[in-house]
Scaffold this motif. Structure first.
Motif, mmCIF file in Angstrom:
data_model
loop_
_atom_site.group_PDB
_atom_site.id
_atom_site.type_symbol
_atom_site.label_atom_id
_atom_site.label_comp_id
_atom_site.label_asym_id
_atom_site.label_seq_id
_atom_site.Cartn_x
_atom_site.Cartn_y
_atom_site.Cartn_z
ATOM 1 N N TYR A 32 27.164 28.136 28.370
ATOM 2 C CA TYR A 32 27.992 29.338 28.309
ATOM 3 C C TYR A 32 28.901 29.385 29.536
ATOM 4 O O TYR A 32 28.450 29.210 30.660
ATOM 5 C CB TYR A 32 27.098 30.579 28.271
ATOM 6 N N ASN A 33 30.193 29.601 29.335
ATOM 7 C CA ASN A 33 31.118 29.598 30.469
ATOM 8 C C ASN A 33 31.994 30.844 30.537
ATOM 9 O O ASN A 33 33.039 30.842 31.175
ATOM 10 C CB ASN A 33 32.004 28.344 30.436
ATOM 11 N N GLY A 34 31.565 31.919 29.863
ATOM 12 C CA GLY A 34 32.315 33.166 29.908
ATOM 13 C C GLY A 34 31.784 34.109 30.976
ATOM 14 O O GLY A 34 30.952 33.729 31.809
ATOM 15 N N PRO A 35 32.234 35.349 30.977
ATOM 16 C CA PRO A 35 31.741 36.337 31.943
ATOM 17 C C PRO A 35 30.243 36.601 31.750
ATOM 18 O O PRO A 35 29.751 36.649 30.625
ATOM 19 C CB PRO A 35 32.550 37.595 31.610
ATOM 20 N N ILE A 36 29.538 36.774 32.850
ATOM 21 C CA ILE A 36 28.096 37.047 32.830
ATOM 22 C C ILE A 36 27.856 38.481 33.298
ATOM 23 O O ILE A 36 28.424 38.912 34.310
ATOM 24 C CB ILE A 36 27.346 36.068 33.748
ATOM 25 N N ARG A 37 27.060 39.210 32.550
ATOM 26 C CA ARG A 37 26.682 40.567 32.949
ATOM 27 C C ARG A 37 25.262 40.556 33.521
ATOM 28 O O ARG A 37 24.368 39.974 32.924
ATOM 29 C CB ARG A 37 26.723 41.525 31.756
ATOM 30 N N ILE A 38 25.092 41.188 34.671
ATOM 31 C CA ILE A 38 23.764 41.391 35.229
ATOM 32 C C ILE A 38 23.412 42.861 35.035
ATOM 33 O O ILE A 38 24.007 43.748 35.658
ATOM 34 C CB ILE A 38 23.696 41.023 36.717
ATOM 35 N N PRO A 47 18.407 49.930 45.843
ATOM 36 C CA PRO A 47 18.097 48.551 46.223
ATOM 37 C C PRO A 47 18.442 47.523 45.140
ATOM 38 O O PRO A 47 19.016 46.470 45.450
ATOM 39 C CB PRO A 47 16.594 48.587 46.491
ATOM 40 N N ALA A 48 18.078 47.804 43.880
ATOM 41 C CA ALA A 48 18.346 46.840 42.815
ATOM 42 C C ALA A 48 19.843 46.633 42.636
ATOM 43 O O ALA A 48 20.334 45.498 42.502
ATOM 44 C CB ALA A 48 17.712 47.302 41.515
ATOM 45 N N ASP A 49 20.593 47.715 42.632
ATOM 46 C CA ASP A 49 22.050 47.622 42.486
ATOM 47 C C ASP A 49 22.674 46.898 43.672
ATOM 48 O O ASP A 49 23.546 46.039 43.505
ATOM 49 C CB ASP A 49 22.640 49.025 42.349
ATOM 50 N N THR A 50 22.218 47.236 44.875
ATOM 51 C CA THR A 50 22.753 46.598 46.082
ATOM 52 C C THR A 50 22.530 45.089 46.047
ATOM 53 O O THR A 50 23.451 44.298 46.301
ATOM 54 C CB THR A 50 22.088 47.192 47.338
ATOM 55 N N ALA A 51 21.294 44.685 45.723
ATOM 56 C CA ALA A 51 20.983 43.255 45.661
ATOM 57 C C ALA A 51 21.789 42.569 44.570
ATOM 58 O O ALA A 51 22.289 41.444 44.749
ATOM 59 C CB ALA A 51 19.493 43.049 45.417
ATOM 60 N N ALA A 52 21.929 43.221 43.420
ATOM 61 C CA ALA A 52 22.672 42.628 42.313
ATOM 62 C C ALA A 52 24.117 42.366 42.712
ATOM 63 O O ALA A 52 24.684 41.305 42.394
ATOM 64 C CB ALA A 52 22.609 43.543 41.093
ATOM 65 N N ARG A 53 24.736 43.300 43.394
ATOM 66 C CA ARG A 53 26.146 43.140 43.780
ATOM 67 C C ARG A 53 26.315 42.077 44.865
ATOM 68 O O ARG A 53 27.291 41.327 44.867
ATOM 69 C CB ARG A 53 26.720 44.485 44.217
ATOM 70 N N ILE A 54 25.358 42.014 45.782
ATOM 71 C CA ILE A 54 25.419 40.973 46.815
ATOM 72 C C ILE A 54 25.317 39.589 46.189
ATOM 73 O O ILE A 54 26.084 38.675 46.515
ATOM 74 C CB ILE A 54 24.288 41.184 47.840
ATOM 75 N N VAL A 55 24.360 39.436 45.267
ATOM 76 C CA VAL A 55 24.124 38.129 44.651
ATOM 77 C C VAL A 55 25.195 37.786 43.622
ATOM 78 O O VAL A 55 25.610 36.620 43.503
ATOM 79 C CB VAL A 55 22.720 38.102 44.003
ATOM 80 N N ALA A 56 25.679 38.770 42.877
ATOM 81 C CA ALA A 56 26.669 38.507 41.823
ATOM 82 C C ALA A 56 27.920 37.854 42.377
ATOM 83 O O ALA A 56 28.489 36.935 41.764
ATOM 84 C CB ALA A 56 27.028 39.815 41.118
ATOM 85 N N GLU A 57 28.349 38.320 43.539
ATOM 86 C CA GLU A 57 29.556 37.759 44.146
ATOM 87 C C GLU A 57 29.401 36.259 44.403
ATOM 88 O O GLU A 57 30.314 35.464 44.146
ATOM 89 C CB GLU A 57 29.848 38.491 45.461
ATOM 90 N N LYS A 58 28.244 35.858 44.897
ATOM 91 C CA LYS A 58 28.013 34.441 45.201
ATOM 92 C C LYS A 58 27.730 33.631 43.940
ATOM 93 O O LYS A 58 28.115 32.459 43.859
ATOM 94 C CB LYS A 58 26.849 34.312 46.181
ATOM 95 N N LEU A 59 27.050 34.244 42.957
ATOM 96 C CA LEU A 59 26.807 33.531 41.704
ATOM 97 C C LEU A 59 28.114 33.168 41.015
ATOM 98 O O LEU A 59 28.238 32.105 40.410
ATOM 99 C CB LEU A 59 25.952 34.388 40.768
ATOM 100 N N ALA A 60 29.079 34.066 41.090
ATOM 101 C CA ALA A 60 30.380 33.802 40.472
ATOM 102 C C ALA A 60 30.998 32.542 41.057
ATOM 103 O O ALA A 60 31.577 31.714 40.333
ATOM 104 C CB ALA A 60 31.301 34.996 40.674
ATOM 105 N N THR A 61 30.856 32.370 42.363
ATOM 106 C CA THR A 61 31.383 31.172 43.020
ATOM 107 C C THR A 61 30.571 29.935 42.651
ATOM 108 O O THR A 61 31.130 28.874 42.350
ATOM 109 C CB THR A 61 31.374 31.356 44.548
ATOM 110 N N GLN A 65 32.195 31.254 37.184
ATOM 111 C CA GLN A 65 32.370 32.218 36.102
ATOM 112 C C GLN A 65 32.334 33.635 36.673
ATOM 113 O O GLN A 65 31.666 33.865 37.680
ATOM 114 C CB GLN A 65 31.226 32.095 35.076
ATOM 115 N N PRO A 66 33.024 34.570 36.027
ATOM 116 C CA PRO A 66 32.917 35.962 36.474
ATOM 117 C C PRO A 66 31.493 36.471 36.279
ATOM 118 O O PRO A 66 30.870 36.204 35.249
ATOM 119 C CB PRO A 66 33.891 36.713 35.548
ATOM 120 N N VAL A 67 30.960 37.182 37.270
ATOM 121 C CA VAL A 67 29.631 37.776 37.180
ATOM 122 C C VAL A 67 29.768 39.255 37.510
ATOM 123 O O VAL A 67 30.162 39.618 38.619
ATOM 124 C CB VAL A 67 28.632 37.100 38.137
ATOM 125 N N LEU A 68 29.443 40.107 36.549
ATOM 126 C CA LEU A 68 29.647 41.545 36.680
ATOM 127 C C LEU A 68 28.317 42.280 36.676
ATOM 128 O O LEU A 68 27.391 41.906 35.945
ATOM 129 C CB LEU A 68 30.516 42.058 35.527
#
Length: 327
Positions: A32-38, A47-61, A65-68
């Motif tokens: 799969y190479n489209g946008p990913i939703r977490i 805490p869960a939202d904070t961690a998700a946003r910190i990790v999502a930015e790096k996962l996208a790189t 793929q876009p990670v939202l």
């Protein structure tokens, strides 16, 4: 003559080798190479939202793929968990969850709408998020034993607050009270903020919640943390519950993990696991998680599944000890 069969054997072996080489290439092409939703089962800012946003930015790189982050708050994470169960198992949807949703909710709800062991696939760890017991300075307690003595001397003024009913902090607080031989029923609030507000004001004498709720007040001397679910470098010198004599709380540490729908392929799980491990190990991610009172964690999907099983077993014992009846 034997050599007359060599060309045919060679052609067959070449064909087999070509097919074997083509298989991973085909699998990669189908990834799969489209946008990913977490999915996150809580509002922005926790805490869960904070961690998700910190990790999502790096996962996208890492993945290219876009990670939202897709917040679906409500019912202790149940809404997000149910959304993951219903999501296509194509790699487009993941779920970042604390242990409350994937371990505690199935123990306290008759029909949570999902069964983690069969509906989800662990992808990997993200961070440890320890729980802590904090007291108001009026208690004068620096250890659990001293808190027990204070509770005994002031039965009418003894109380332990927790941020939510039927949560791990409530069952931990009940176990602490039992261990200290204190006749105390945990006081359940609607969120950590009002509970900490009352603790700071001395309206309650102790509280159990995530260390992020107490850490700044501990540093300012307004509260004192006596024990944590697991010893952490964020609180050097503060013992774990087990080290303080409560072995029954040894495996109750909270953690944030990444999960996928049950049908996601092994190749996709491995790909996401590699990416999240690399992301969490980045110095800037480590610094951001630690600044939010979380300790970065990595591991394999199997290790994540094993840890979830251990925590679920420990929490199940606490629930049974309390006599709680699933609602």
């Amino acid at each position: 003559m034997p050599h007359l069969h060599t060309p045919a054997l060679t052609r067959r072996h070449c064909l087999q080798a070509a097919l074997l080489l083509a298989f991973p290439l085909a699998a990669a092409a189908q990834a799969y190479n489209g946008p990913i939703r977490i999915l996150v089962g809580y509002p922005p800012g926790g805490p869960a939202d904070t961690a998700a946003r910190i990790v999502a930015e790096k996962l996208a790189t890492q993945l290219g793929q876009p990670v939202l982050v897709d917040n679906k708050p409500g019912a202790g994470g149940q809404i997000a968990a149910q959304a993951l169960k219903a999501a296509p198992a194509d790699g487009s949807v993941l779920f970042l969850s604390n242990t409350h949703t994937v371990a505690m909710v199935p123990l306290t709800m008759k029909a949570p709408g999902f069964v983690p062991a069969t509906d989800f696939r662990p992808v990997g760890a993200v961070a440890n998020f320890e729980l802590a017991l904090a007291v108001h300075p009026k208690t004068g307690a620096t250890t659990l034993a001293e808190l027990g003595a204070w509770f005994t001397a002031r039965r009418g003024d003894a109380s332990i607050g927790v941020p939510a009913p039927a949560s791990a902090p409530e069952f931990i607080a009940a176990e602490v009270a039992r261990h200290l031989k204190a006749d105390i029923v945990p006081v359940a609030y609607r969120g950590a903020t009002p509970m900490v507000t009352d603790l700071l004001a001395g309206q309650i004498s102790a509280g159990v919640s995530g260390i992020s709720d107490f850490l700044q007040h501990q540093k300012a001397g307004r509260l004192r943390i006596l024990a944590v679910s697991r010893a952490t470098p964020l609180l050097p010198g503060v013992p774990s519950f087990a080290q303080a004599g409560l072995a029954s709380l040894d495996a109750t540490s909270d953690f944030l993990g990444l999960y996928a729908p049950a049908g996601l392929s092994d190749a996709a799980v491995a790909r996401y696991n590699t990416a999240v491990n690399q992301a969490v190990a980045m110095p800037e991610v480590v610094a951001k998680l630690q600044a939010s009172a979380m300790t970065p964690a990595t591991g394999t999907p199997a290790e994540q599944a094993q840890r979830l099983g251990q925590v679920s077993k420990a929490l199940a014992a606490l629930v049974a000890q309390s006599g709680f009846v699933p609602q």
